[in-house]
Design a protein around this motif. Structure first.
Motif, PDB file in Angstrom:
ATOM      1  N   HIS A   1       0.844  -1.197   0.000  1.00  0.00           N
ATOM      2  CA  HIS A   1       0.000   0.000   0.000  1.00  0.00           C
ATOM      3  C   HIS A   1       0.879   1.247   0.000  1.00  0.00           C
ATOM      4  CE1 HIS A   1       0.911  -0.540   4.231  1.00  0.00           C
ATOM      5  NE2 HIS A   1       0.370   0.626   4.544  1.00  0.00           N
TER       6      HIS A   1
ATOM      7  N   HIS B   1       1.308   4.017   2.022  1.00  0.00           N
ATOM      8  CA  HIS B   1       1.821   4.798   3.156  1.00  0.00           C
ATOM      9  C   HIS B   1       3.337   4.956   3.027  1.00  0.00           C
ATOM     10  CE1 HIS B   1      -1.786   4.171   6.086  1.00  0.00           C
ATOM     11  NE2 HIS B   1      -1.784   5.394   5.578  1.00  0.00           N
TER      12      HIS B   1
ATOM     13  N   ASP C   1       5.799   4.628   5.020  1.00  0.00           N
ATOM     14  CA  ASP C   1       6.661   3.574   5.583  1.00  0.00           C
ATOM     15  C   ASP C   1       6.666   2.311   4.730  1.00  0.00           C
ATOM     16  OD1 ASP C   1       3.959   3.292   6.611  1.00  0.00           O
ATOM     17  OD2 ASP C   1       4.695   1.781   8.008  1.00  0.00           O
ATOM     18  N   HIS C   2       5.937   2.343   3.592  1.00  0.00           N
ATOM     19  CA  HIS C   2       5.932   1.198   2.666  1.00  0.00           C
ATOM     20  C   HIS C   2       6.391   1.551   1.248  1.00  0.00           C
ATOM     21  CE1 HIS C   2       4.022  -1.541   5.591  1.00  0.00           C
ATOM     22  NE2 HIS C   2       3.652  -0.378   6.092  1.00  0.00           N
TER      23      HIS C   2
ATOM     24  N   HIS D   1      -7.196  -1.936   6.310  1.00  0.00           N
ATOM     25  CA  HIS D   1      -6.185  -1.075   6.928  1.00  0.00           C
ATOM     26  C   HIS D   1      -6.733   0.339   7.144  1.00  0.00           C
ATOM     27  CE1 HIS D   1      -2.465   0.633   8.086  1.00  0.00           C
ATOM     28  NE2 HIS D   1      -2.053   1.046   6.905  1.00  0.00           N
TER      29      HIS D   1
ATOM     30  N   ASP E   1      -0.090  -3.893   5.972  1.00  0.00           N
ATOM     31  CA  ASP E   1      -0.709  -3.400   7.196  1.00  0.00           C
ATOM     32  C   ASP E   1      -2.170  -3.829   7.204  1.00  0.00           C
ATOM     33  OD1 ASP E   1       1.706  -2.282   7.603  1.00  0.00           O
ATOM     34  OD2 ASP E   1       1.028  -0.195   7.628  1.00  0.00           O
TER      35      ASP E   1
ATOM     36  N   HIS F   1      -4.228  -0.897  12.717  1.00  0.00           N
ATOM     37  CA  HIS F   1      -3.310  -2.031  12.889  1.00  0.00           C
ATOM     38  C   HIS F   1      -3.906  -3.089  13.820  1.00  0.00           C
ATOM     39  CE1 HIS F   1      -0.240   0.251  10.768  1.00  0.00           C
ATOM     40  NE2 HIS F   1      -0.626   1.300  11.473  1.00  0.00           N
TER      41      HIS F   1
HETATM   42 ZN   LIG Z   1      -0.018   1.548   6.477  1.00  0.00          ZN
END
Ligand SMILES: [Zn+2]
Ligand SMILES: [Zn+2]
Length: 237
Positions: A61, A63, A65-66, A135, A159, A193
């Motif tokens: 996805h 975000h 952090d990905h 998510h 996530d 989460h």
């Molecule tokens: Zn995420």
């Protein structure tokens, strides 16, 4: 030890553990899952791309952090390594738009859905299927089922805030499945989460040995994972 190795195993704010990113790698072939903000830095520090000339990145996805350092990885591969990264994400248009805003031209990378990945046999995978995860409402999030040539299966949730009951049922029937799932200590209503508390409610003890927790939000979570009979994942760096 599970089948997947990790460059990072932390949540978005866990700078010590790095952004969660799993991989399979053999010789010149890399299959990386997600490329969050600090993953390019970890790739370079670990000399991770030495000897690699097929870089495949599966995205769960959008975000940061990905996908936060995906653009930099594209530019590094294109300008320094003289190769194109092969990127796979089910919502092709959305990722193409994001990369375009970052200045990555379509001629500098390949982008398709996961059924189009080639050469997976090199890392023991027969084929990959995508599935949707719960998510956030802003955009679609995906997990991936990796069907291995030797009959094993990896179910990789990106996530998520849920371990669906059909996956619990699959684990009860088949000991050859490894589930990798987002787990956090924080527990509150409508979380994006999956809390350890909710995971314990969903997963009976008999299947916990096949579940690998990842995306850690705190140090104390790691101890909780062990105490509750689940597996932790290890970073290679
Ligand atoms: Zn995420
Ligand atoms: Zn995340």
């Amino acid at each position: 030890m599970g089948l997947l190795k990790f460059l990072g195993r932390g949540s978005a704010f866990n700078s010590k553990e790095g952004n969660t990113s799993a991989f399979l790698k053999k010789d010149d072939y890399l299959l990386l899952i997600d490329c969050g903000e600090d993953i390019f830095d970890r790739v370079i520090k670990a000399k991770f791309l030495e000897g690699v000339d097929k870089v495949n990145v599966l995205i769960t996805h959008l975000h940061p952090d990905h996908v936060g350092s995906l653009g930099t990885l594209i530019f590094y591969c294109f300008y320094i390594m003289k190769i194109k990264v092969n990127i796979f994400y089910e919502d092709v248009k959305a990722l193409e738009q994001l990369l375009s805003l970052q200045g990555a031209d379509k001629s500098q990378y390949n982008l398709d859905c996961c059924s189009k990945i080639i050469g997976l046999d090199k890392v023991g995978v027969e084929f990959i299927e995508a599935f949707k995860t719960e998510h956030v409402p802003n955009f679609k999030s995906f997990g991936y089922k990796l069907n291995m040539i030797d009959g094993k299966k990896i179910i990789y949730f990106g996530d998520t805030n849920d371990l669906p009951s059909n996956v619990v049922d699959m684990l009860k029937l088949d000991n050859n499945i490894e589930v990798y799932i987002d787990t956090c200590l924080a527990d509150y209503p409508n979380s994006a989460h999956l809390s350890m508390k909710k995971l314990c409610e969903k997963a009976p003890h008999e299947i916990r040995g096949n579940i690998y927790c990842m995306h850690y939000d705190s140090e104390s979570l790691i101890e909780e994972i062990r105490l509750n009979g689940f597996n932790i994942v290890e970073n290679i760096i």
